[in-house]
Enzyme design. Structure first.
Site, PDB file in Angstrom:
ATOM      1  N   ASP A   1       0.815  -1.213   0.000  1.00  0.00           N
ATOM      2  CA  ASP A   1       0.000   0.000   0.000  1.00  0.00           C
ATOM      3  C   ASP A   1       0.851   1.266   0.000  1.00  0.00           C
ATOM      4  O   ASP A   1       0.482   2.290  -0.574  1.00  0.00           O
ATOM      5  CB  ASP A   1      -0.910   0.034   1.231  1.00  0.00           C
ATOM      6  CG  ASP A   1      -1.954  -1.054   1.240  1.00  0.00           C
ATOM      7  OD1 ASP A   1      -1.567  -2.229   1.113  1.00  0.00           O
ATOM      8  OD2 ASP A   1      -3.148  -0.747   1.381  1.00  0.00           O
TER       9      ASP A   1
ATOM     10  N   CYS B   1       2.080  -8.935   4.519  1.00  0.00           N
ATOM     11  CA  CYS B   1       1.578  -7.571   4.401  1.00  0.00           C
ATOM     12  C   CYS B   1       0.078  -7.509   4.107  1.00  0.00           C
ATOM     13  O   CYS B   1      -0.576  -8.526   3.936  1.00  0.00           O
ATOM     14  CB  CYS B   1       2.394  -6.795   3.373  1.00  0.00           C
ATOM     15  SG  CYS B   1       4.053  -6.384   4.010  1.00  0.00           S
ATOM     16  N   ASP B   2      -0.396  -6.271   3.966  1.00  0.00           N
ATOM     17  CA  ASP B   2      -1.819  -5.948   4.111  1.00  0.00           C
ATOM     18  C   ASP B   2      -2.772  -6.824   3.325  1.00  0.00           C
ATOM     19  O   ASP B   2      -3.750  -7.336   3.861  1.00  0.00           O
ATOM     20  CB  ASP B   2      -2.050  -4.496   3.703  1.00  0.00           C
ATOM     21  CG  ASP B   2      -1.329  -3.502   4.591  1.00  0.00           C
ATOM     22  OD1 ASP B   2      -0.316  -3.879   5.199  1.00  0.00           O
ATOM     23  OD2 ASP B   2      -1.748  -2.349   4.666  1.00  0.00           O
ATOM     24  N   LYS B   3      -2.577  -6.950   2.023  1.00  0.00           N
ATOM     25  CA  LYS B   3      -3.548  -7.657   1.190  1.00  0.00           C
ATOM     26  C   LYS B   3      -3.190  -9.122   1.001  1.00  0.00           C
ATOM     27  O   LYS B   3      -4.036  -9.928   0.621  1.00  0.00           O
ATOM     28  CB  LYS B   3      -3.659  -6.984  -0.194  1.00  0.00           C
ATOM     29  CG  LYS B   3      -3.987  -5.502  -0.127  1.00  0.00           C
ATOM     30  CD  LYS B   3      -5.230  -5.219   0.666  1.00  0.00           C
ATOM     31  CE  LYS B   3      -5.456  -3.741   0.874  1.00  0.00           C
ATOM     32  NZ  LYS B   3      -4.452  -3.108   1.753  1.00  0.00           N
TER      33      LYS B   3
ATOM     34  N   CYS C   1       5.291  -3.284   8.955  1.00  0.00           N
ATOM     35  CA  CYS C   1       5.343  -2.037   9.734  1.00  0.00           C
ATOM     36  C   CYS C   1       4.917  -2.298  11.174  1.00  0.00           C
ATOM     37  O   CYS C   1       3.870  -2.898  11.428  1.00  0.00           O
ATOM     38  CB  CYS C   1       4.449  -0.988   9.089  1.00  0.00           C
ATOM     39  SG  CYS C   1       5.003  -0.488   7.445  1.00  0.00           S
TER      40      CYS C   1
ATOM     41  N   GLU D   1      -6.920   3.864  -0.115  1.00  0.00           N
ATOM     42  CA  GLU D   1      -6.599   4.238   1.253  1.00  0.00           C
ATOM     43  C   GLU D   1      -6.246   5.726   1.268  1.00  0.00           C
ATOM     44  O   GLU D   1      -5.366   6.166   0.537  1.00  0.00           O
ATOM     45  CB  GLU D   1      -5.413   3.382   1.718  1.00  0.00           C
ATOM     46  CG  GLU D   1      -4.952   3.614   3.118  1.00  0.00           C
ATOM     47  CD  GLU D   1      -3.790   2.694   3.455  1.00  0.00           C
ATOM     48  OE1 GLU D   1      -4.034   1.496   3.712  1.00  0.00           O
ATOM     49  OE2 GLU D   1      -2.638   3.159   3.438  1.00  0.00           O
TER      50      GLU D   1
ATOM     51  N   SER E   1      -5.752   3.924   6.329  1.00  0.00           N
ATOM     52  CA  SER E   1      -4.652   3.112   6.834  1.00  0.00           C
ATOM     53  C   SER E   1      -4.918   2.694   8.268  1.00  0.00           C
ATOM     54  O   SER E   1      -5.588   3.395   9.033  1.00  0.00           O
ATOM     55  CB  SER E   1      -3.355   3.916   6.764  1.00  0.00           C
ATOM     56  OG  SER E   1      -2.339   3.309   7.540  1.00  0.00           O
TER      57      SER E   1
END
Length: 546
Positions: A91, A132-134, A184, A433, A459
C-alpha cells in the site's frame, strides 16, 4: 487402499495410469525434468509452499530464506516440498497516487491465482508465507476456498520505527523510519492480520508477535513445514479450524487490540468464502462488550516488540479468555484454550487487564444513519474524548486528489467535515486508502477539530476521527453523493449515528438531479468495478452481494 493413498488424495493422480495414458507419462516426465523422481511423488505427500517474496516489500524481503526453513521442515517430516510464488503489493507505494486503486483488487487476484495453482497441480497440503496488508487476507481466502490442509507462516513485524533513530530526531521523522525486514511495527493492517491469523488458528501459537529478524521465526518456519505433513496425514482441513467460533475469537481480538479498520473488509470476505454469516453489526456488538486492552501505536504508546516481550498473542488471549470460544481447533491440533492456558503476561501496561483497559469499549465502531444506511467504520481508540460527538459543515471533494489540493491550498478549517467521495470499491474503483489526507490533517494541526468521511478506506495507522467504508458508496447511489458543501453533518459515536441534517424533500430533489462522474476503465479495474460488492459485504467479487 494403501496408507499412502489415504494421505495423498490429490497428488496421487499425477502418476496414475502411466501404463495406459500418454498424458500420464508426460506428467511423470515433467516432474523428472524438474529433478523429481516418480517414486518421490508416489511415496510422499506433495506440499506446496506458497511464497510471496519480492524485492519491493520490507515485509516479504526475507521470505526466500524463510521458505528454506519451511522446506527443511517438510523434508524432515517426509513430505515433498514444491514452491511457487504469488504477487504481493504494498500500500505504501500507492498512497496519494493512482496506483493505490490497484492494491485492494490484488487481494482477489492473489486468492484466485493460488486457487488455480493448487488445483491445477494437485497439492496435498499448503504452507502459506505472507506478511503484508492484502497478501495475508488473500491467502486466508484461498485456504478457505481450497480446503486443503494448510498452515500459515506469517513474516513477522520489523523492529520499531524509532529503533535506530539518533537521539534528538524529531518524532515525526523517527516514526517514519523503517529499520529493515518485516511488516510495519504498529497496529496497521499487516500486523493486525498476522495477529488474527494466529487467533483464527492457522499459524503456530506465538507466531503473530514474533519478529522478522528473530531466529524463532525461522524455527517456526521449520516446525510449520513439519506440521503441514501431519495435517495431511490427520486429514485436518481449514474448514475444521476456520469455524464460526474462530471468527468470533477474531472479532474479540479486533476490539481488544484496536486492529486496523481494514480487517473488517477482510474478515467479511473470509466469512463469505466459508459461507459463515458475518455482518458489520457483529463487529460493533462485540466491541461494545470487549474493552481495548492492547496499547499498540496508534492507539497506545507501544510497538509490537513490546507485545512480544509481554507474552505475545497467547498472553493477550489469556486475558480475554472469558470472551473467547476456547474449544476452537488450531493448526497444532490443540484447542485454543489449551494453547493459551499457561500464557503469562510480563507487562500489564502493554497488555492491560480487562478491568483496567485503555478504553472501556473496543477499538472499532460501526455507525449508521441517513448518510450511511448500510454502515460506516471508524477506529475509536485514537479519537479525542471531546470529539465523540461532533457537528460540522461539509466540505465536499469528489476524489482524493481534489481533497489533497484543497488541504494544501489552506481550504480545511476548524469545524469542517471533510467528505471525500467516489473512492469506493466500484466507483474508485479499488477503494483507495486515504492516508495522504489524514496525515495532512495532522500536519495542519486540525486533527482535533475536523472529521473525515469517505467511501474509501483508511490506513491502520490513521489517527483521529476518520470514518470510512461508507455503504452504499456514492457511485452506487449512496447518500454520500447527495452531500453539498455547507451541509450540516452530525457524528455521534456513543450512539453510533452518522446523520446528514438536510430535509428529506431536499435530498430527493438532489437525487433527481444527480449525475455521478464516470471514469473510463480498462483491464482488471474495469472487471473489478463490474463485479465488486460494497464494503459492508467485504468487497468480494460477487455482485449479487451488493
Amino acid at each position: 487402499m494403501s496408507r499412502n493413498q489415504k494421505k495423498k488424495p490429490r497428488s496421487g493422480r499425477l502418476v496414475e495410469n502411466t501404463d495406459r495414458l500418454a498424458t500420464a507419462l508426460i506428467r511423470v516426465e515433467l516432474l523428472k525434468a524438474c529433478g523429481i523422481p516418480r517414486e518421490d511423488v508416489e511415496e510422499r505427500p506433495l506440499i506446496g509452499i506458497v511464497n510471496s517474496w519480492n524485492e519491493l516489500l520490507p515485509g516479504h524481503l526475507h521470505f526466500r530464506e524463510l521458505s528454506k526453513s519451511v522446506r527443511d521442515g517438510v523434508l524432515m517430516a517426509g513430505g515433498l516440498p514444491l514452491e511457487f510464488n504469488t504477487i504481493a503489493p504494498c500500500d505504501g507505494y500507492g498512497n496519494g497516487l493512482p496506483g493505490m486503486r490497484h492494491v485492494l483488487p490484488m487481494r482477489d487476484i492473489i486468492a484466485d491465482a493460488i486457487e488455480a495453482m493448487a488445483l491445477a497441480h494437485s497439492f496435498d497440503g499448503l504452507v502459506f508465507l505472507s506478511g503484508c496488508d492484502k497478501i495475508v487476507p488473500a491467502q486466508l481466502m484461498a485456504a478457505a476456498r481450497l480446503d486443503i490442509p494448510s498452515i500459515f507462516v506469517t513474516g513477522g513485524a520489523m523492529l520499531p520505527f524509532n529503533e535506530f533513530a539518533p537521539k534528538g530526531t524529531p518524532p515525526v521523522l523517527s516514526m517514519v523510519s523503517l529499520p529493515g525486514p518485516g511488516a510495519c511495527n504498529g497496529m496497521g493492517t499487516a500486523v493486525s492480520m498476522q495477529l488474527l491469523t494466529e487467533v483464527l488458528g492457522l499459524s503456530l501459537p506465538g507466531s503473530g508477535a514474533t519478529h522478522a529478524v528473530h531466529n524463532q521465526k525461522y524455527l517456526m518456519g521449520r516446525e510449520s513445514g513439519r506440521r503441514v505433513v501431519a495435517l495431511v496425514e490427520e486429514g485436518i482441513e481449514p474448514h475444521r479450524i476456520l469455524t464460526a467460533d474462530a471468527l468470533h475469537n477474531a472479532l474479540v481480538t479486533v476490539a481488544a487490540a484496536a486492529c486496523s479498520t481494514n480487517v473488517i473488509i477482510h474478515l467479511l470476505a473470509l466469512a463469505h468464502e466459508l459461507d459463515i454469516p458475518l455482518a458489520l453489526d457483529d463487529f460493533d456488538r462485540i466491541a461494545r462488550t470487549v474493552p481495548h486492552i492492547l496499547g499498540v501505536y496508534p492507539s497506545g504508546p507501544y510497538f509490537l516488540l513490546d507485545v512480544y516481550r509481554a507474552g505475545g498473542v497467547p498472553a493477550l488471549l489469556n486475558k480475554l479468555r472469558d470472551s473467547l470460544r476456547l474449544d476452537a481447533l488450531t493448526v497444532n491440533g490443540k484447542r485454543l484454550g489449551e494453547n493459551i492456558a499457561d500464557a503469562a503476561c510480563t507487562d500489564d501496561d502493554v497488555i492491560r487487564e480487562p478491568d483496567n483497559p485503555y478504553h472501556p469499549e473496543g477499538g472499532i465502531a460501526i455507525l449508521t444513519g441517513n448518510l450511511a444506511p448500510r454502515g460506516a467504520v471508524l477506529k475509536t481508540s485514537s479519537i479525542p474524548a471531546a470529539m465523540q460527538v461532533f457537528r460540522g459543515r461539509a466540505r465536499v471533494y469528489d476524489s482524493e486528489e481534489e481533497a489533497v489540493e484543497g488541504a494544501l491550498a489552506g481550504a480545511f478549517a476548524e469545524g469542517d467535515v471533510i467528505v471525500i467521495r467516489y473512492e469506493g470499491p466500484s466507483g474508485g474503483p479499488g477503494m483507495r486508502e486515504i492516508l495522504t489526507v489524514t496525515e495532512l490533517v495532522f500536519q495542519l494541526n486540525l486533527s482535533e477539530s475536523v472529521v473525515l468521511i469517505t467511501d474509501g478506506r483508511f490506513s491502520g495507522f490513521t489517527r483521529g476521527p476518520a470514518i470510512g467504508h461508507v455503504a452504499p458508496e456514492a457511485s452506487e447511489g449512496g447518500p454520500l453523493a447527495l452531500v453539498k458543501s455547507g451541509d450540516e453533518i452530525t457524528i455521534d459515536i456513543p450512539n453510533r449515528t452518522l446523520t446528514l441534517n438536510v430535509d428529506e424533500g431536499e435530498l430527493r430533489r438532489r437525487e433527481k438531479e444527480l449525475t455521478p462522474p464516470r471514469r473510463r476503465l480498462r483491464g482488471h479495474l474495469a472487471r473489478y468495478a463490474r463485479l465488486v460488492s460494497q464494503a459492508d459485504r467485504g468487497c468480494v467479487l460477487d455482485r449479487e452481494d451488493m
